[in-house]
Design a protein around this motif. Structure first.
Motif, mmCIF file in Angstrom:
data_model
loop_
_atom_site.group_PDB
_atom_site.id
_atom_site.type_symbol
_atom_site.label_atom_id
_atom_site.label_comp_id
_atom_site.label_asym_id
_atom_site.label_seq_id
_atom_site.Cartn_x
_atom_site.Cartn_y
_atom_site.Cartn_z
ATOM 1 N N THR A 85 0.830 -1.203 0.000
ATOM 2 C CA THR A 85 0.000 0.000 0.000
ATOM 3 C C THR A 85 0.863 1.251 0.000
ATOM 4 O O THR A 85 0.591 2.213 -0.732
ATOM 5 N N ARG A 86 1.909 1.258 0.812
ATOM 6 C CA ARG A 86 2.817 2.411 0.867
ATOM 7 C C ARG A 86 3.451 2.673 -0.496
ATOM 8 O O ARG A 86 3.524 3.814 -0.963
ATOM 9 N N ASN A 87 3.910 1.611 -1.139
ATOM 10 C CA ASN A 87 4.577 1.787 -2.434
ATOM 11 C C ASN A 87 3.612 2.246 -3.517
ATOM 12 O O ASN A 87 3.971 3.065 -4.369
ATOM 13 N N MET A 88 2.389 1.757 -3.482
ATOM 14 C CA MET A 88 1.409 2.208 -4.469
ATOM 15 C C MET A 88 1.061 3.680 -4.263
ATOM 16 O O MET A 88 0.914 4.438 -5.232
ATOM 17 N N GLU A 89 0.930 4.093 -3.000
ATOM 18 C CA GLU A 89 0.641 5.501 -2.720
ATOM 19 C C GLU A 89 1.767 6.391 -3.222
ATOM 20 O O GLU A 89 1.533 7.475 -3.768
ATOM 21 N N ARG A 90 2.990 5.916 -3.082
ATOM 22 C CA ARG A 90 4.142 6.689 -3.552
ATOM 23 C C ARG A 90 4.225 6.708 -5.075
ATOM 24 O O ARG A 90 4.702 7.680 -5.665
ATOM 25 N N MET A 91 3.771 5.626 -5.703
ATOM 26 C CA MET A 91 3.659 5.656 -7.165
ATOM 27 C C MET A 91 2.723 6.781 -7.588
ATOM 28 O O MET A 91 3.018 7.549 -8.515
ATOM 29 N N GLY A 92 1.586 6.873 -6.886
ATOM 30 C CA GLY A 92 0.642 7.943 -7.183
ATOM 31 C C GLY A 92 1.244 9.315 -6.953
ATOM 32 O O GLY A 92 0.991 10.255 -7.733
ATOM 33 N N ASP A 93 2.056 9.456 -5.907
ATOM 34 C CA ASP A 93 2.705 10.740 -5.633
ATOM 35 C C ASP A 93 3.633 11.157 -6.766
ATOM 36 O O ASP A 93 3.690 12.331 -7.142
ATOM 37 N N GLN A 94 4.381 10.191 -7.305
ATOM 38 C CA GLN A 94 5.306 10.520 -8.389
ATOM 39 C C GLN A 94 4.555 10.919 -9.660
ATOM 40 O O GLN A 94 5.007 11.791 -10.420
ATOM 41 N N VAL A 95 3.402 10.295 -9.901
ATOM 42 C CA VAL A 95 2.565 10.697 -11.034
ATOM 43 C C VAL A 95 2.155 12.159 -10.876
ATOM 44 O O VAL A 95 2.235 12.961 -11.814
ATOM 45 N N VAL A 96 1.716 12.505 -9.673
ATOM 46 C CA VAL A 96 1.293 13.886 -9.401
ATOM 47 C C VAL A 96 2.469 14.847 -9.530
ATOM 48 O O VAL A 96 2.323 15.958 -10.055
ATOM 49 N N ASN A 97 3.635 14.438 -9.067
ATOM 50 C CA ASN A 97 4.813 15.293 -9.199
ATOM 51 C C ASN A 97 5.071 15.642 -10.659
ATOM 52 O O ASN A 97 5.369 16.797 -11.000
#
Length: 222
Positions: A85-97
């Motif tokens: 879950t943590r890694n998927m959330e961070r994937m989403g963060d990088q998309v937003v970045n």
């Protein structure tokens, strides 16, 4: 959550390749949905950990040697769920970045569609994310060998892109934003690989992270 993250990755590719700034705005706005799901999954996983500790004692797992990994250990499953879950959330963060930088409109049109290696980078990132999410849905680690290969290729493409634009006549502001997107895309790929590695650990009990840097040697899975 996994499907939403993958959808965000795909939408990012479309926004960058088509110079679609409105789509980039939508990507940023949709990130709240991922954050909400991350919190929900995290809470569920914490509850599962408490239940797993009880179940381990009931099943007689409490006295098992730590080096012996049981595939059906509920505690290990709950811990893996938190990491994934943590890694998927961070994937989403990088998309937003990436989307946030792109919507500044400092990068000239066509860079992500017409110029290599940027188009290839987008393709490899989308492939990595797709493999990670598909493996997660299927609860299998069958893509692991391919994931390692594509990650190596992505890292090389990102390095090539940095060298290309560093030596070009690109304005400093544009170069800075292109570089930020390159870094975010590379990191996005890293998080996708983390998901795949966690699935291997969940299914086999083997921790294959950073094995290429250890004396043990590299382990690849078909």
């Amino acid at each position: 959550m996994a499907e939403l993250v993958l959808e965000q990755v795909i939408l990012l590719g479309e926004a960058l390749e088509n110079d679609d700034y409105e789509l980039a705005n939508q990507i940023v706005e949709r990130d709240d949905m991922i954050d909400v799901l991350e919190k929900e999954n995290d809470n569920l996983s914490q509850i599962a950990i408490l239940e797993a500790i009880t179940n381990r004692n009931i099943l007689g797992m409490g006295d098992v040697d730590n080096e012996i990994v049981l595939k059906k250990d509920p505690l290990r499953f709950a811990l893996s769920a938190i990491r994934i879950t943590r890694n998927m959330e961070r994937m989403g963060d990088q998309v937003v970045n990436c989307a946030e930088v792109f919507r500044y409109k400092t990068i000239r049109p066509g860079v992500f569609k017409k110029e290599e290696p940027m188009g290839l980078i987008l393709s490899r990132v989308t492939t990595l994310a797709g493999m990670a999410i598909e493996s997660l849905v299927e609860e299998k680690e069958r893509f692991m060998g391919s994931v390692n290969t594509i990650e190596d290729e992505l890292n090389g493409l990102c390095d090539d892109a940095f060298k290309k634009y560093r030596s070009s006549e690109m304005e400093k502001t544009e170069f800075a934003d292109v570089y930020r997107i390159i870094l975010a895309l590379e990191r996005l790929g890293d998080y996708a690989v983390n998901v795949a590695e966690e699935l291997v650990r969940l299914n086999t009990g083997k921790d294959i992270r950073h094995l290429e840097n250890s004396s043990v040697g590299s382990v690849r899975f078909p």
